[in-house]
Enzyme design. Structure first.
Site, mmCIF file in Angstrom:
data_model
loop_
_atom_site.group_PDB
_atom_site.id
_atom_site.type_symbol
_atom_site.label_atom_id
_atom_site.label_comp_id
_atom_site.label_asym_id
_atom_site.label_seq_id
_atom_site.Cartn_x
_atom_site.Cartn_y
_atom_site.Cartn_z
ATOM 1 N N HIS A 16 -12.223 21.686 13.461
ATOM 2 C CA HIS A 16 -10.594 22.075 13.721
ATOM 3 C C HIS A 16 -10.538 23.414 14.251
ATOM 4 O O HIS A 16 -10.467 24.545 13.581
ATOM 5 C CB HIS A 16 -10.049 22.074 12.165
ATOM 6 N N HIS A 18 -8.378 24.664 17.828
ATOM 7 C CA HIS A 18 -7.525 24.730 18.995
ATOM 8 C C HIS A 18 -7.942 25.577 20.298
ATOM 9 O O HIS A 18 -7.680 26.666 20.019
ATOM 10 C CB HIS A 18 -5.961 24.807 18.738
ATOM 11 N N GLU A 199 -0.026 19.977 6.145
ATOM 12 C CA GLU A 199 0.050 21.599 6.299
ATOM 13 C C GLU A 199 1.520 21.974 5.912
ATOM 14 O O GLU A 199 1.243 22.886 4.720
ATOM 15 C CB GLU A 199 -0.451 21.793 7.796
ATOM 16 N N ASP A 278 -6.775 28.396 14.777
ATOM 17 C CA ASP A 278 -6.459 29.384 15.995
ATOM 18 C C ASP A 278 -6.958 30.745 15.670
ATOM 19 O O ASP A 278 -6.223 31.488 15.451
ATOM 20 C CB ASP A 278 -5.002 29.360 16.186
#
Ligand code: ADE
Ligand code: ZN
Length: 326
Positions: A16, A18, A199, A278
């Site tokens: 996971h 980005h 989330e 991120d």
């Protein structure tokens, strides 16, 4: 061996991440300069000071603005290569990278420019660093179904480079059911599917991701803990959850890492993995995610090992490749 050395020593997969969320301010300034694009901040320090988020949307507004300086294939290469070097230094042996094509195609950047830059860095990383990888195309869920169909069509010439499609961006108010038909078409074309769910959104969004989008993994999944039937389903089918501790802290999904649900998830035999989401925005790559959650929740070396093994098992590698890494 101390905790940090132990975490570094074990091979890990990241599931996971980005790629636009790994854009460090230093590189952002460098690329903005060569593309002659003005950034609204004067210095790296000023950019970092702006990274204080009240929720997911606060973050997304800044994240999409940052991605706006990426223009050329080399920019996407440099972004991806910087992440891969960092991941390699933290003993990530396999990574499955999300990218958001609409963030770029909506600014007039060609789909090919984006994917070719990312893919070339991934090929170089396989050769030079020994890291294997997959690419996952994410649809932005705040945009229309029609726009997602258009993006899917643009991806088809690059099908061999993309393993799966996913769903990201603002969650609440944009349920998975909105994309049922696009995901059906993507599966017909041979893509696997994943989706961000639970989330900020409710457990019902996780049910929809499973039943309507037929996902292989749930990205985040925190709110599954509010629904006993859902937990039972996730455990029985060992559906992986790609949990992101420092993201959850930065976006106030949890108020303190000590209150993070990871330990409860492990206790219920959910198939959980640790990821950085991120990292340039949330204060840490995979090592810091493992380390800070392990410290906050007093995880044992065995629990950390299980999380790393889960990451390999939950990947889209072949059974043979998984066996080798395990
Ligand atoms: N895009 C990048 N990071 C995201 C996250 N944590 N949730 C939803 N969309 C995202
Ligand atoms: Zn994410």
């Amino acid at each position: 061996m101390n905790l940090e050395q132990y975490i570094l020593s074990i091979p890990k997969a990241e599931l996971h991440l980005h790629i636009e969320g790994s854009f460090e301010p230093e590189l952002m300034f460098e690329i903005a300069k060569r593309n002659q694009i003005a950034i609204k901040y004067k210095s790296v320090e000023e950019v970092k000071a702006a990274y204080k988020f009240g929720n997911l949307q606060d973050f997304l507004d800044i994240y999409y603005a940052g991605a706006g300086v990426l223009q050329n294939e080399q920019d996407f290469y440099d972004l991806t290569w910087a992440y891969l070097q960092r991941a390699h230094s933290e003993n990530v042996v396999h990574t499955e990278i999300f990218f958001d094509p609409q963030t770029h195609t909506d600014r007039g950047i060609a789909f090919a420019t984006v994917i070719n830059g990312i893919d070339r860095a991934l090929s170089d990383a396989k050769q030079k660093l020994g890291i294997s990888s997959k690419i996952i195309l994410c649809f932005l869920r705040h945009l229309s179904e029609e726009a997602a169909f258009e993006t899917l069509a643009q991806s088809l010439p690059f099908k061999d480079k993309i393993i799966a499609v996913g769903l990201d961006s603002s969650e609440v108010g944009f349920p998975p059911e909105k994309f049922e038909r696009v995901f059906a078409k993507a599966r017909e074309e041979g893509f696997l599917t994943v989706a961000h769910a639970g989330e900020e959104g409710p457990a019902s969004y996780i049910w929809q991701a499973l039943d309507l989008l037929k996902v292989s993994r749930i990205d985040h999944g925190n709110t599954c803990l509010t629904d006993k039937k859902l937990i039972k389903r996730l455990v029985e089918e060992q559906i992986p959850l790609t949990v992101c501790p420092l993201s959850n802290l930065s976006l106030r999904v949890v108020s303190d890492l000590k209150l993070h649900p990871l330990k409860q998830m492990l206790a219920k035999d959910l198939m959980v993995t640790i990821n950085s989401d991120d990292p340039a925005y949330f204060g840490g790559y995979i090592l810091q995610n493992y380390l800070q959650i392990a410290q906050a929740l007093n995880l044992t070396f065995d629990e950390i090992s299980l999380l790393a093994q889960n990451s390999i098992k939950a990947s889209f590698l072949s059974p043979k490749e998984k066996a080798e890494l395990l």
